[in-house]
Design a protein around this motif. Structure first.
Motif, PDB file in Angstrom:
ATOM      1  N   GLY A 108       0.916   1.873   5.305  1.00 36.51           N
ATOM      2  CA  GLY A 108       1.500   2.842   6.004  1.00 36.51           C
ATOM      3  C   GLY A 108       2.596   3.042   5.060  1.00 36.51           C
ATOM      4  N   CYS A 109       2.978   2.940   3.819  1.00 38.30           N
ATOM      5  CA  CYS A 109       4.155   3.298   3.075  1.00 38.30           C
ATOM      6  C   CYS A 109       4.383   4.715   3.015  1.00 38.30           C
ATOM      7  N   LYS A 110       3.332   5.664   3.086  1.00 35.70           N
ATOM      8  CA  LYS A 110       3.113   6.876   2.740  1.00 35.70           C
ATOM      9  C   LYS A 110       3.449   7.504   1.465  1.00 35.70           C
ATOM     10  N   ASN A 111       3.379   6.504   0.592  1.00 34.84           N
ATOM     11  CA  ASN A 111       3.451   7.149  -0.901  1.00 34.84           C
ATOM     12  C   ASN A 111       2.469   8.052  -1.235  1.00 34.84           C
ATOM     13  N   CYS A 112       1.177   7.740  -0.538  1.00 33.16           N
ATOM     14  CA  CYS A 112       0.040   8.805  -0.979  1.00 33.16           C
ATOM     15  C   CYS A 112       0.214  10.091  -0.412  1.00 33.16           C
ATOM     16  N   HIS A 113       0.787  10.222   0.795  1.00 31.02           N
ATOM     17  CA  HIS A 113       1.081  11.464   1.387  1.00 31.02           C
ATOM     18  C   HIS A 113       2.198  12.505   0.317  1.00 31.02           C
TER      19      HIS A 113
END
Length: 277
Positions: A108-113
């Motif tokens: 859930g680090c949100k790098n992909c977002h």
């Protein structure tokens, strides 16, 4: 051989059957609707909305017209999300080319977002799993993929259906045949043929959207106007882990620059107080 979903904006009637089919097959809770002066079922992609139809008004010199577009994961040939994933949770399926998130591995680090160049960042974080999904699973029913709170979610290309010889749920339910599914080369041929016909009919801006900057996409669009009209980047590029590092460095630097002046004021006041004693 890589697969592709073809979305033909010139055929779409915005009936949103694809939206409902996606929710139904993937056991996703309904979006909370608000009166916003739109026809949207959901205002944006999120952890429980993996496909939506956007309504775009455009007042051309010769006429007013609606543009409809299906927002969803584009399943890039060179996915930025996979490049920057801190946990290695995002990978391409070798057989279909679909880009998948392994929620058992995702942190859930949100790098992909932040790295995704489409629709404001397609992968979305979910803090919790809905009660309807929990109830469904508690009765012994399965859901496509895993439902793990605190991880990222997006369209999976209905990989479970495709691997069993079926089309993605959205494709099977489209009344005007605006959605098609098949081998990518075949879908590109269909798209190019359609664009040639549209241009012949006077749609001079008709074009195929399959941007090379991200290695092409597993969702191909037939558009009747410039990509930017639909909210699509004209020439998206692949993000790398280095780009995200620079982004994070920028945030840290901004934080330091914000803190330093307050620290200097504090130290000056402290020095003045000591001097007074």
């Amino acid at each position: 051989m890589a697969k592709a979903i073809l979305y033909d904006a010139s055929k779409c009637t915005a009936c949103r059957a694809c939206y409902v089919a996606c929710k139904q097959w993937n056991v996703l809770s309904a979006a909370e609707n608000k009166t916003m002066g739109t026809y949207y079922n959901a205002l944006t992609l999120d952890g429980t909305t993996w496909n939506l139809i956007d309504f775009i008004e455009k007042d051309d010199p010769d006429r007013f017209r609606w543009h409809f577009i299906s927002q969803r994961c584009m399943h890039c040939g060179e996915p930025s999300c996979a490049n920057v994933c801190a946990a290695g949770a995002i990978k391409k399926d070798e057989e279909t080319g679909f880009v998948l998130i392994d929620n058992d591995v995702c942190i859930g680090c949100k790098n992909c977002h932040y790295a995704c160049p489409f629709w404001g960042g397609v992968p979305k974080f979910r803090e919790e799993i809905s009660e309807s999904e929990k109830e469904w699973m508690e009765h012994g029913n399965e859901v496509p993929g895993k439902r793990i709170a605190g991880t990222m979610f997006k369209c999976r290309g209905c990989i479970d259906r495709v691997q069993n010889g079926l089309e993605p749920a959205c494709v099977t339910t489209c009344p005007p045949d605006a959605l098609q599914f098949g081998d990518k080369e075949e879908m590109l041929d269909v798209a190019n043929t359609r664009v040639a016909l549209l241009q012949e009919r006077g749609e001079v801006k008709a074009q195929v959207y399959n941007p090379a900057g991200v290695g092409g996409t597993g969702v191909i669009y037939v558009l009747t106007d410039d990509p930017e009209v639909y909210g699509l980047p004209a020439d998206p590029k692949v993000s790398t882990a280095d780009m995200v590092t620079k982004w994070l460095t920028g945030l840290i630097t901004a934080g330091i620059l914000t803190i330093v002046p307050f620290w200097m004021v504090f130290k000056a006041a402290e020095a003045e107080g000591k001097g007074g004693k």
